[in-house]
Scaffold this motif. Structure first.
Motif, PDB file in Angstrom:
ATOM      1  N   LYS A  49      -2.562 -13.733  13.100  1.00  0.00           N
ATOM      2  CA  LYS A  49      -1.449 -12.613  13.130  1.00  0.00           C
ATOM      3  C   LYS A  49      -1.863 -12.150  11.562  1.00  0.00           C
ATOM      4  CE  LYS A  49       2.129 -13.814  16.246  1.00  0.00           C
ATOM      5  NZ  LYS A  49       3.539 -14.096  16.394  1.00  0.00           N
ATOM      6  N   ALA A  50      -1.965 -13.076  10.658  1.00  0.00           N
ATOM      7  CA  ALA A  50      -2.007 -12.529   9.428  1.00  0.00           C
ATOM      8  C   ALA A  50      -3.399 -11.799   9.206  1.00  0.00           C
ATOM      9  CB  ALA A  50      -1.818 -13.637   8.453  1.00  0.00           C
ATOM     10  N   ALA A  51      -4.669 -12.246   9.923  1.00  0.00           N
ATOM     11  CA  ALA A  51      -5.740 -11.519   9.642  1.00  0.00           C
ATOM     12  C   ALA A  51      -5.670 -10.388  10.335  1.00  0.00           C
ATOM     13  CB  ALA A  51      -6.826 -12.689  10.278  1.00  0.00           C
ATOM     14  N   ALA A  52      -4.996 -10.275  11.689  1.00  0.00           N
ATOM     15  CA  ALA A  52      -4.995  -9.024  12.378  1.00  0.00           C
ATOM     16  C   ALA A  52      -4.392  -7.920  11.397  1.00  0.00           C
ATOM     17  CB  ALA A  52      -4.388  -9.268  13.646  1.00  0.00           C
ATOM     18  N   ILE A  53      -3.208  -8.367  10.721  1.00  0.00           N
ATOM     19  CA  ILE A  53      -2.355  -7.528   9.862  1.00  0.00           C
ATOM     20  C   ILE A  53      -3.273  -7.023   8.888  1.00  0.00           C
ATOM     21  CG2 ILE A  53      -0.498  -7.225   8.326  1.00  0.00           C
ATOM     22  CD1 ILE A  53       1.178  -9.001  10.165  1.00  0.00           C
ATOM     23  N   ARG A  54      -4.008  -7.851   8.112  1.00  0.00           N
ATOM     24  CA  ARG A  54      -4.858  -7.595   7.003  1.00  0.00           C
ATOM     25  C   ARG A  54      -5.985  -6.555   7.528  1.00  0.00           C
ATOM     26  NH1 ARG A  54      -4.320 -12.913   5.877  1.00  0.00           N
ATOM     27  NH2 ARG A  54      -6.428 -13.498   6.923  1.00  0.00           N
ATOM     28  N   GLU A  55      -6.447  -6.746   8.614  1.00  0.00           N
ATOM     29  CA  GLU A  55      -7.581  -5.831   9.306  1.00  0.00           C
ATOM     30  C   GLU A  55      -7.007  -4.889   9.585  1.00  0.00           C
ATOM     31  OE1 GLU A  55     -10.463  -5.682  13.221  1.00  0.00           O
ATOM     32  OE2 GLU A  55      -9.739  -7.764  12.402  1.00  0.00           O
ATOM     33  N   LYS A  56      -5.674  -4.678  10.041  1.00  0.00           N
ATOM     34  CA  LYS A  56      -5.155  -3.289  10.182  1.00  0.00           C
ATOM     35  C   LYS A  56      -4.788  -2.598   9.047  1.00  0.00           C
ATOM     36  CE  LYS A  56      -3.314  -4.023  14.961  1.00  0.00           C
ATOM     37  NZ  LYS A  56      -1.929  -4.207  15.477  1.00  0.00           N
ATOM     38  N   ALA A  57      -4.264  -3.564   8.096  1.00  0.00           N
ATOM     39  CA  ALA A  57      -4.137  -2.468   6.790  1.00  0.00           C
ATOM     40  C   ALA A  57      -5.487  -2.072   6.067  1.00  0.00           C
ATOM     41  CB  ALA A  57      -3.520  -3.741   5.746  1.00  0.00           C
ATOM     42  N   ALA A  58      -6.344  -2.909   6.206  1.00  0.00           N
ATOM     43  CA  ALA A  58      -7.827  -2.307   5.666  1.00  0.00           C
ATOM     44  C   ALA A  58      -8.297  -0.766   6.455  1.00  0.00           C
ATOM     45  CB  ALA A  58      -8.846  -3.441   5.894  1.00  0.00           C
ATOM     46  N   VAL A  59      -7.901  -0.984   7.687  1.00  0.00           N
ATOM     47  CA  VAL A  59      -8.306   0.254   8.573  1.00  0.00           C
ATOM     48  C   VAL A  59      -7.354   1.353   8.090  1.00  0.00           C
ATOM     49  CG1 VAL A  59      -8.486   1.284  10.866  1.00  0.00           C
ATOM     50  CG2 VAL A  59      -9.450  -1.216  10.396  1.00  0.00           C
ATOM     51  N   ILE A  60      -6.087   1.064   8.112  1.00  0.00           N
ATOM     52  CA  ILE A  60      -5.239   2.102   7.485  1.00  0.00           C
ATOM     53  C   ILE A  60      -5.672   2.731   6.083  1.00  0.00           C
ATOM     54  CG2 ILE A  60      -2.945   2.558   6.599  1.00  0.00           C
ATOM     55  CD1 ILE A  60      -2.008   0.628   9.090  1.00  0.00           C
ATOM     56  N   LYS A  61      -6.037   1.867   5.300  1.00  0.00           N
ATOM     57  CA  LYS A  61      -6.391   2.151   3.731  1.00  0.00           C
ATOM     58  C   LYS A  61      -7.639   2.970   4.027  1.00  0.00           C
ATOM     59  CE  LYS A  61      -7.149   0.127  -0.715  1.00  0.00           C
ATOM     60  NZ  LYS A  61      -7.374  -1.190  -1.525  1.00  0.00           N
ATOM     61  N   GLU A  62      -8.545   2.668   4.662  1.00  0.00           N
ATOM     62  CA  GLU A  62     -10.057   3.280   4.831  1.00  0.00           C
ATOM     63  C   GLU A  62      -9.638   4.685   5.317  1.00  0.00           C
ATOM     64  OE1 GLU A  62     -13.912   3.066   7.490  1.00  0.00           O
ATOM     65  OE2 GLU A  62     -12.908   1.181   7.211  1.00  0.00           O
ATOM     66  N   LYS A  63      -8.674   4.824   6.312  1.00  0.00           N
ATOM     67  CA  LYS A  63      -8.413   5.978   7.166  1.00  0.00           C
ATOM     68  C   LYS A  63      -7.698   6.918   5.962  1.00  0.00           C
ATOM     69  CE  LYS A  63      -8.528   4.788  11.986  1.00  0.00           C
ATOM     70  NZ  LYS A  63      -9.513   5.820  12.621  1.00  0.00           N
ATOM     71  N   ASP A  64      -6.789   6.310   5.218  1.00  0.00           N
ATOM     72  CA  ASP A  64      -6.250   7.131   4.363  1.00  0.00           C
ATOM     73  C   ASP A  64      -7.055   7.578   3.261  1.00  0.00           C
ATOM     74  OD1 ASP A  64      -3.704   6.683   5.383  1.00  0.00           O
ATOM     75  OD2 ASP A  64      -3.017   5.234   4.026  1.00  0.00           O
ATOM     76  N   ALA A  65      -8.092   6.900   2.957  1.00  0.00           N
ATOM     77  CA  ALA A  65      -8.953   7.319   2.049  1.00  0.00           C
ATOM     78  C   ALA A  65      -9.950   8.375   2.287  1.00  0.00           C
ATOM     79  CB  ALA A  65      -9.930   6.068   1.532  1.00  0.00           C
ATOM     80  N   GLU A  66     -10.259   8.413   3.630  1.00  0.00           N
ATOM     81  CA  GLU A  66     -11.259   9.438   4.452  1.00  0.00           C
ATOM     82  C   GLU A  66     -10.272  10.795   4.627  1.00  0.00           C
ATOM     83  OE1 GLU A  66     -11.980   7.890   8.254  1.00  0.00           O
ATOM     84  OE2 GLU A  66     -13.705   6.315   7.394  1.00  0.00           O
ATOM     85  N   GLU A 122      -7.879  11.574   2.491  1.00  0.00           N
ATOM     86  CA  GLU A 122      -7.602  12.119   1.175  1.00  0.00           C
ATOM     87  C   GLU A 122      -8.952  12.695   0.782  1.00  0.00           C
ATOM     88  OE1 GLU A 122      -5.709  12.850  -2.207  1.00  0.00           O
ATOM     89  OE2 GLU A 122      -5.053  11.727  -0.493  1.00  0.00           O
ATOM     90  N   ALA A 123     -10.088  12.171   1.022  1.00  0.00           N
ATOM     91  CA  ALA A 123     -11.467  12.845   0.642  1.00  0.00           C
ATOM     92  C   ALA A 123     -11.544  14.004   1.537  1.00  0.00           C
ATOM     93  CB  ALA A 123     -12.614  11.727   0.987  1.00  0.00           C
ATOM     94  N   ALA A 124     -11.056  14.162   2.495  1.00  0.00           N
ATOM     95  CA  ALA A 124     -11.212  15.388   3.388  1.00  0.00           C
ATOM     96  C   ALA A 124     -10.216  16.498   2.691  1.00  0.00           C
ATOM     97  CB  ALA A 124     -10.969  15.076   4.871  1.00  0.00           C
ATOM     98  N   ILE A 125      -9.224  16.059   2.394  1.00  0.00           N
ATOM     99  CA  ILE A 125      -8.159  17.011   1.824  1.00  0.00           C
ATOM    100  C   ILE A 125      -8.859  17.604   0.491  1.00  0.00           C
ATOM    101  CG2 ILE A 125      -5.914  17.151   0.688  1.00  0.00           C
ATOM    102  CD1 ILE A 125      -4.851  15.323   2.792  1.00  0.00           C
TER     103      ILE A 125
END
Length: 111
Positions: free
Chosen positions: A29-46, A48-51
């Motif tokens: 579960k912790a690994a899945a949460i970290r993975e989801k957090a990484a995906v969210i962080k990546e999407k946020d960065a994308e 932000e870059a698009a903006i």
């Protein structure tokens, strides 16, 4: 007594296995949460870059429009200045003509 010891050992083994499975599940579960957090962080960065890219494009478009507007204003100002100079030259010609006619009139008047 031997069978009682085996029964206790079996119970302890079952508890241990359950605890290990729970620990493994929590780790997953912790690994899945970290993975989801990484995906969210990546999407946020994308995002932000698009903006930032869109903002830069808008800023460039605004600057281009401002430059075009400024060039148009300068062109109109130059045209107006040319018209003003032309009219000033015509006025000077008319003033010279008037002065000449006044001289001619004074020369003709008995006086």
């Amino acid at each position: 007594m031997f069978s009682e010891a085996l029964r206790i050992l079996d119970q302890n083994t079952v508890k241990y296995m359950i605890e290990e499975l729970q620990k493994q599940l929590e780790d997953e579960k912790a690994a899945a949460i970290r993975e989801k957090a990484a995906v969210i962080k990546e999407k946020d960065a994308e995002r932000e870059a698009a903006i930032k890219e869109k903002d830069a494009e808008r800023e460039a478009a605004i600057k281009e429009k401002d430059a075009e507007r400024e060039a148009a204003i300068k062109e109109k100002d130059a045209e107006k200045e040319a018209v003003i100079k032309e009219k000033a030259a015509v006025i000077m010609e008319k003033d010279a003509e008037i002065a000449e006619l006044k001289k001619q009139l004074e020369a003709v008047r008995p006086g």
